[in-house]
Design a protein around this motif. Structure first.
Motif, PDB file in Angstrom:
ATOM      1  N   UNK A  54      33.363  35.263  50.039  1.00 52.10           N
ATOM      2  CA  UNK A  54      34.504  34.446  49.640  1.00 52.10           C
ATOM      3  C   UNK A  54      34.421  34.070  48.156  1.00 52.10           C
ATOM      4  N   UNK A  55      33.228  33.746  47.682  1.00 51.12           N
ATOM      5  CA  UNK A  55      33.052  33.418  46.263  1.00 51.12           C
ATOM      6  C   UNK A  55      33.342  34.637  45.386  1.00 51.12           C
ATOM      7  N   UNK A  56      32.915  35.811  45.817  1.00 52.19           N
ATOM      8  CA  UNK A  56      33.200  37.031  45.061  1.00 52.19           C
ATOM      9  C   UNK A  56      34.699  37.328  45.067  1.00 52.19           C
ATOM     10  N   UNK A  57      35.366  37.054  46.177  1.00 50.27           N
ATOM     11  CA  UNK A  57      36.820  37.242  46.263  1.00 50.27           C
ATOM     12  C   UNK A  57      37.522  36.381  45.221  1.00 50.27           C
ATOM     13  N   UNK A  58      37.106  35.124  45.122  1.00 46.50           N
ATOM     14  CA  UNK A  58      37.712  34.209  44.141  1.00 46.50           C
ATOM     15  C   UNK A  58      37.382  34.634  42.711  1.00 46.50           C
ATOM     16  N   UNK A  59      36.233  35.199  42.512  1.00 42.15           N
ATOM     17  CA  UNK A  59      35.780  35.619  41.186  1.00 42.15           C
ATOM     18  C   UNK A  59      36.518  36.875  40.694  1.00 42.15           C
ATOM     19  N   UNK A  60      37.026  37.667  41.640  1.00 40.30           N
ATOM     20  CA  UNK A  60      37.691  38.935  41.324  1.00 40.30           C
ATOM     21  C   UNK A  60      39.114  38.945  41.886  1.00 40.30           C
ATOM     22  N   UNK A  61      40.064  38.299  41.214  1.00 45.51           N
ATOM     23  CA  UNK A  61      41.431  38.245  41.742  1.00 45.51           C
ATOM     24  C   UNK A  61      42.076  39.619  41.917  1.00 45.51           C
ATOM     25  N   UNK A  64      42.428  41.069  45.555  1.00 46.81           N
ATOM     26  CA  UNK A  64      43.242  40.337  46.534  1.00 46.81           C
ATOM     27  C   UNK A  64      43.833  41.250  47.605  1.00 46.81           C
ATOM     28  N   UNK A  65      44.195  42.463  47.250  1.00 46.37           N
ATOM     29  CA  UNK A  65      44.815  43.371  48.210  1.00 46.37           C
ATOM     30  C   UNK A  65      43.878  43.777  49.337  1.00 46.37           C
ATOM     31  N   UNK A  66      42.582  43.626  49.158  1.00 43.47           N
ATOM     32  CA  UNK A  66      41.614  44.019  50.187  1.00 43.47           C
ATOM     33  C   UNK A  66      41.346  42.908  51.201  1.00 43.47           C
ATOM     34  N   UNK A  67      41.857  41.705  50.934  1.00 41.21           N
ATOM     35  CA  UNK A  67      41.552  40.556  51.783  1.00 41.21           C
ATOM     36  C   UNK A  67      42.773  40.121  52.585  1.00 41.21           C
ATOM     37  N   UNK A  68      42.515  39.686  53.806  1.00 37.37           N
ATOM     38  CA  UNK A  68      43.579  39.151  54.658  1.00 37.37           C
ATOM     39  C   UNK A  68      43.977  37.778  54.136  1.00 37.37           C
TER      40      UNK A  68
END
Length: 69
Positions: A54-61, A64-68
């Motif tokens: 989740x932290x990596x998701x926020x760090x790499x906007x 976004x297309x790879x996340x639900x």
């Protein structure tokens, strides 16, 4: 890295961990980056239950297309 397959196009990233000797090598970040790449290639979305993912998701906007949502 552990994950659960909840549907043909949805996985839950449960846990990311590496041995202590590898923590300074960005191994965990590399695992997440590969998961994102693989999810995109396979048309799968990731639910980032793991705090590190989740932290990596926020760090790499741009991921976004790879996340639900």
């Amino acid at each position: 890295m552990t994950f659960s397959v909840t549907a043909p196009t949805l996985i839950i990233a449960d846990h990311t961990g590496v041995p202590a000797a590898r923590r300074e090598t960005s191994a965990e970040a590399t695992l997440v980056e590969y998961m994102v790449h693989d999810a995109r290639a396979r048309g799968i979305k990731i639910v980032p239950l793991c705090p590190f993912v989740n932290a990596q998701r926020r760090k790499h906007p741009g991921w976004a297309d790879a996340f639900a949502t």
